[in-house]
Design a protein around this motif. Structure first.
Motif, PDB file in Angstrom:
ATOM      1  N   GLU A  85       5.339  63.859  93.621  1.00  0.00           N
ATOM      2  CA  GLU A  85       4.036  63.642  94.259  1.00  0.00           C
ATOM      3  C   GLU A  85       4.019  62.410  95.157  1.00  0.00           C
ATOM      4  N   CYS A  86       5.130  62.225  95.895  1.00  0.00           N
ATOM      5  CA  CYS A  86       5.177  61.077  96.822  1.00  0.00           C
ATOM      6  C   CYS A  86       5.788  61.478  98.164  1.00  0.00           C
ATOM      7  N   LEU A  87       5.640  62.747  98.514  1.00  0.00           N
ATOM      8  CA  LEU A  87       6.082  63.209  99.833  1.00  0.00           C
ATOM      9  C   LEU A  87       4.995  62.854 100.845  1.00  0.00           C
ATOM     10  N   ASP A  88       5.245  61.809 101.631  1.00  0.00           N
ATOM     11  CA  ASP A  88       4.217  61.328 102.546  1.00  0.00           C
ATOM     12  C   ASP A  88       4.531  61.695 103.990  1.00  0.00           C
ATOM     13  N   ALA A  89       3.704  61.207 104.919  1.00  0.00           N
ATOM     14  CA  ALA A  89       3.856  61.535 106.342  1.00  0.00           C
ATOM     15  C   ALA A  89       5.191  61.044 106.885  1.00  0.00           C
ATOM     16  N   ASP A  90       5.656  59.876 106.435  1.00  0.00           N
ATOM     17  CA  ASP A  90       6.935  59.347 106.922  1.00  0.00           C
ATOM     18  C   ASP A  90       8.083  60.277 106.553  1.00  0.00           C
ATOM     19  N   ALA A  91       8.029  60.806 105.327  1.00  0.00           N
ATOM     20  CA  ALA A  91       9.089  61.725 104.884  1.00  0.00           C
ATOM     21  C   ALA A  91       9.037  63.024 105.697  1.00  0.00           C
ATOM     22  N   ARG A  92       7.839  63.519 105.941  1.00  0.00           N
ATOM     23  CA  ARG A  92       7.696  64.748 106.732  1.00  0.00           C
ATOM     24  C   ARG A  92       8.206  64.543 108.169  1.00  0.00           C
ATOM     25  N   ASP A  93       7.895  63.380 108.731  1.00  0.00           N
ATOM     26  CA  ASP A  93       8.372  63.081 110.087  1.00  0.00           C
ATOM     27  C   ASP A  93       9.897  63.002 110.126  1.00  0.00           C
ATOM     28  N   ALA A  94      10.492  62.357 109.098  1.00  0.00           N
ATOM     29  CA  ALA A  94      11.955  62.251 109.033  1.00  0.00           C
ATOM     30  C   ALA A  94      12.584  63.636 108.909  1.00  0.00           C
ATOM     31  N   LEU A  95      11.950  64.499 108.131  1.00  0.00           N
ATOM     32  CA  LEU A  95      12.436  65.870 107.984  1.00  0.00           C
ATOM     33  C   LEU A  95      12.382  66.607 109.328  1.00  0.00           C
ATOM     34  N   SER A  96      11.277  66.452 110.047  1.00  0.00           N
ATOM     35  CA  SER A  96      11.139  67.094 111.363  1.00  0.00           C
ATOM     36  C   SER A  96      12.210  66.606 112.329  1.00  0.00           C
ATOM     37  N   ARG A  97      12.450  65.288 112.332  1.00  0.00           N
ATOM     38  CA  ARG A  97      13.460  64.736 113.248  1.00  0.00           C
ATOM     39  C   ARG A  97      14.852  65.250 112.895  1.00  0.00           C
ATOM     40  N   THR A  98      15.091  65.445 111.616  1.00  0.00           N
ATOM     41  CA  THR A  98      16.390  65.954 111.184  1.00  0.00           C
ATOM     42  C   THR A  98      16.590  67.390 111.658  1.00  0.00           C
ATOM     43  N   TYR A  99      15.530  68.198 111.582  1.00  0.00           N
ATOM     44  CA  TYR A  99      15.612  69.561 112.112  1.00  0.00           C
ATOM     45  C   TYR A  99      15.965  69.531 113.596  1.00  0.00           C
ATOM     46  N   VAL A 100      15.294  68.690 114.352  1.00  0.00           N
ATOM     47  CA  VAL A 100      15.518  68.605 115.801  1.00  0.00           C
ATOM     48  C   VAL A 100      16.947  68.155 116.088  1.00  0.00           C
ATOM     49  N   ALA A 101      17.390  67.097 115.389  1.00  0.00           N
ATOM     50  CA  ALA A 101      18.738  66.558 115.619  1.00  0.00           C
ATOM     51  C   ALA A 101      19.817  67.585 115.292  1.00  0.00           C
ATOM     52  N   ALA A 102      19.529  68.447 114.287  1.00  0.00           N
ATOM     53  CA  ALA A 102      20.521  69.451 113.879  1.00  0.00           C
ATOM     54  C   ALA A 102      20.388  70.744 114.666  1.00  0.00           C
ATOM     55  N   GLY A 103      19.430  70.789 115.599  1.00  0.00           N
ATOM     56  CA  GLY A 103      19.254  71.974 116.417  1.00  0.00           C
ATOM     57  C   GLY A 103      18.550  73.105 115.704  1.00  0.00           C
ATOM     58  N   ARG A 104      17.802  72.783 114.669  1.00  0.00           N
ATOM     59  CA  ARG A 104      17.039  73.812 113.958  1.00  0.00           C
ATOM     60  C   ARG A 104      15.674  73.974 114.614  1.00  0.00           C
ATOM     61  N   THR A 105      15.363  75.173 115.011  1.00  0.00           N
ATOM     62  CA  THR A 105      14.051  75.399 115.622  1.00  0.00           C
ATOM     63  C   THR A 105      13.070  76.047 114.670  1.00  0.00           C
ATOM     64  N   ASN A 106      13.578  76.628 113.595  1.00  0.00           N
ATOM     65  CA  ASN A 106      12.718  77.284 112.612  1.00  0.00           C
ATOM     66  C   ASN A 106      12.912  76.620 111.255  1.00  0.00           C
ATOM     67  N   PRO A 107      12.126  75.601 110.961  1.00  0.00           N
ATOM     68  CA  PRO A 107      12.268  74.909 109.679  1.00  0.00           C
ATOM     69  C   PRO A 107      12.188  75.869 108.507  1.00  0.00           C
ATOM     70  N   SER A 108      13.133  75.687 107.585  1.00  0.00           N
ATOM     71  CA  SER A 108      13.151  76.567 106.417  1.00  0.00           C
ATOM     72  C   SER A 108      12.406  75.959 105.237  1.00  0.00           C
ATOM     73  N   TYR A 109      12.082  74.645 105.325  1.00  0.00           N
ATOM     74  CA  TYR A 109      11.413  73.995 104.196  1.00  0.00           C
ATOM     75  C   TYR A 109       9.902  74.143 104.292  1.00  0.00           C
ATOM     76  N   HIS A 110       9.302  74.584 103.240  1.00  0.00           N
ATOM     77  CA  HIS A 110       7.856  74.635 103.111  1.00  0.00           C
ATOM     78  C   HIS A 110       7.474  73.917 101.831  1.00  0.00           C
ATOM     79  N   SER A 111       6.476  73.056 101.904  1.00  0.00           N
ATOM     80  CA  SER A 111       5.990  72.414 100.688  1.00  0.00           C
ATOM     81  C   SER A 111       5.198  73.433  99.884  1.00  0.00           C
ATOM     82  N   PRO A 112       4.952  73.136  98.605  1.00  0.00           N
ATOM     83  CA  PRO A 112       4.209  74.064  97.764  1.00  0.00           C
ATOM     84  C   PRO A 112       2.845  74.440  98.317  1.00  0.00           C
ATOM     85  N   ASP A 113       2.262  73.585  99.190  1.00  0.00           N
ATOM     86  CA  ASP A 113       0.947  73.934  99.736  1.00  0.00           C
ATOM     87  C   ASP A 113       1.056  74.797 100.997  1.00  0.00           C
TER      88      ASP A 113
END
Length: 411
Positions: free
Chosen positions: A378-406
């Motif tokens: 219960e500590c997944l915050d905006a900074d973590a989500r932004d880092a995840l998004s940047r990692t997708y972009v850097a790795a050339g992923r256009t369709n993120p496979s990660y979805h949070s429980p919500d």
């Protein structure tokens, strides 16, 4: 009856619980004495921070702002903001608050931490001139200040002269030894430690612990081992704290075989469990890449519900430093089992280090797994989500496979 035994109760509980007990007592009509307010002020500072302590002091009626509460606030400043402590003392002087031993001790600590050792010497003389009783603590501060102003050899002579007028406490010689260690004069440090051992009360556990640590700092393994034998002979029952100090000393000296022997002895003779002791061994095992042995201790402690946040941090940081991401992620998955503390969340700086590692490595799978762990805690915050998004972009992923429980995607 609880009110009558409050002092005894406070000796055996941790600071947050002590604070809760005092709050509970007051809520039930207990009249708090000046000493109670001073204790509460100190606990508020330790539990909630300096700002909360200042607010509590300001909230007290004038009748409760005694020399004890002022002294307690002075002590808080000595730990956190020496310059404000000196301002408070000047205010106390204008209010004609007569300093007692505790006020003088806190004032001397303030001068020492503020880098004004020469004023410690003057304060000590003022203290004696006013007929205020000195104690070992004031002499320790005096000795530290004497070293800063006059140097080690002059302080050694000062203690020799002091011996002629009063019994010199062992702690003053350890102050001298510690400062000899700092400048690499280990032979002189050993002479000071021998003097400390000569005059100390052999039944005082803390004295033995102090000597063990200082001999370890000077690199003297033979003296550490000799003292350990003497300690066990004199004290009969070896406490967890003694084992902790000995293991830490041996670790500092890199005597791994002796560490294992002492640890095994503790395992067989312990009267109560103390996770700090296995944690020392875990650090030693991981430093030598003996992962199986370290993990065996972690698993055993987890199974018994005895591990703690420190255990978690030791493994997480070690595996991250060695880029063992799979092992590190498993530690994060086990975090709730390791820590056993309600509402616990990991330190933000450690979370940032992991996010940075996965982002820089363009490790999408690792980042997704890590974010899943944060979600679980219960500590997944905006900074973590932004880092995840940047990692997708850097790795050339256009369709993120990660979805949070919500159901939300990152970004």
């Amino acid at each position: 009856h609880v009110f009558n035994y409050r002092e005894s109760l406070l000796l055996f509980i941790f600071n947050p619980s002590k604070l809760c007990l005092i709050d509970w007592m007051e809520a039930r009509g207990a009249y708090l004495l000046p000493g109670d307010h001073a204790l509460r002020l100190d606990l508020v500072c330790k539990v909630n921070g300096l700002e909360a302590a200042e607010e509590y002091f300001l909230s007290l009626p004038d009748m409760h702002k005694s020399v004890k509460t002022y002294s307690s606030l002075l002590n808080c400043y000595a730990e956190h903001k020496p310059e404000k402590g000196l301002e408070l003392y000047e205010k106390m002087r204008t209010m004609n608050i007569v300093p007692n031993t505790l006020v003088y001790k806190n004032l001397m600590s303030l001068y020492l931490k503020a880098g004004q050792p020469e004023k410690v010497l003057k304060t000590f003389e003022e203290m004696r001139g006013n007929g205020i009783q000195t104690d070992n603590f004031t002499y320790c501060i005096l000795t530290e200040s004497h070293i800063m102003v006059n140097g080690l050899e002059s302080t050694k002579k000062f203690l020799e002269d002091l011996e002629k007028s009063i019994p010199v406490h062992w702690s003053l010689y350890t102050v001298l030894a510690n400062n000899y260690n700092k400048v690499g004069q280990f032979d002189k440090a050993e002479l000071a430690l021998k003097k400390a051992e000569e005059v100390m009360d052999k039944g005082e556990m803390f004295a033995w612990h102090n000597l063990l640590s200082l001999y370890a700092s000077s690199g003297n393994l033979s003296e550490v081992k000799r003292l350990w034998v003497s300690l066990r002979s004199e004290l009969k029952i070896c406490s967890n704290r003694s084992y902790l100090v000995m293991l830490s000393s041996l670790k500092k000296l890199d005597d791994f075989d002796s560490m294992q022997q002492v640890f095994q002895e503790w395992e067989f003779t312990q009267q109560s469990f103390d996770m700090r002791i296995p944690n020392v061994m875990i650090r030693a095992y991981l430093a030598k890449d003996m992962t199986d042995e370290a993990e065996a201790l972690r698993q055993a402690a987890m199974a018994q519900g005895r591990s703690d946040p420190v255990t978690f941090y030791i493994f997480a940081e070690s595996y991250l430093e060695k880029s063992r991401t799979d092992a590190a992620l498993q530690v994060w998955r086990d975090a709730e089992k390791i820590v056993n503390t309600p509402n616990w969340v990991p330190r933000p700086e450690l979370v940032k280090r992991f996010l940075k590692h996965f982002e820089e490595a363009k490790d999408v799978d690792g980042m997704e797994s890590f974010c899943a762990c944060l979600e679980k805690l219960e500590c997944l915050d905006a900074d973590a989500r932004d880092a995840l998004s940047r990692t997708y972009v850097a790795a050339g992923r256009t369709n993120p496979s990660y979805h949070s429980p919500d159901g939300r995607r990152p970004g």
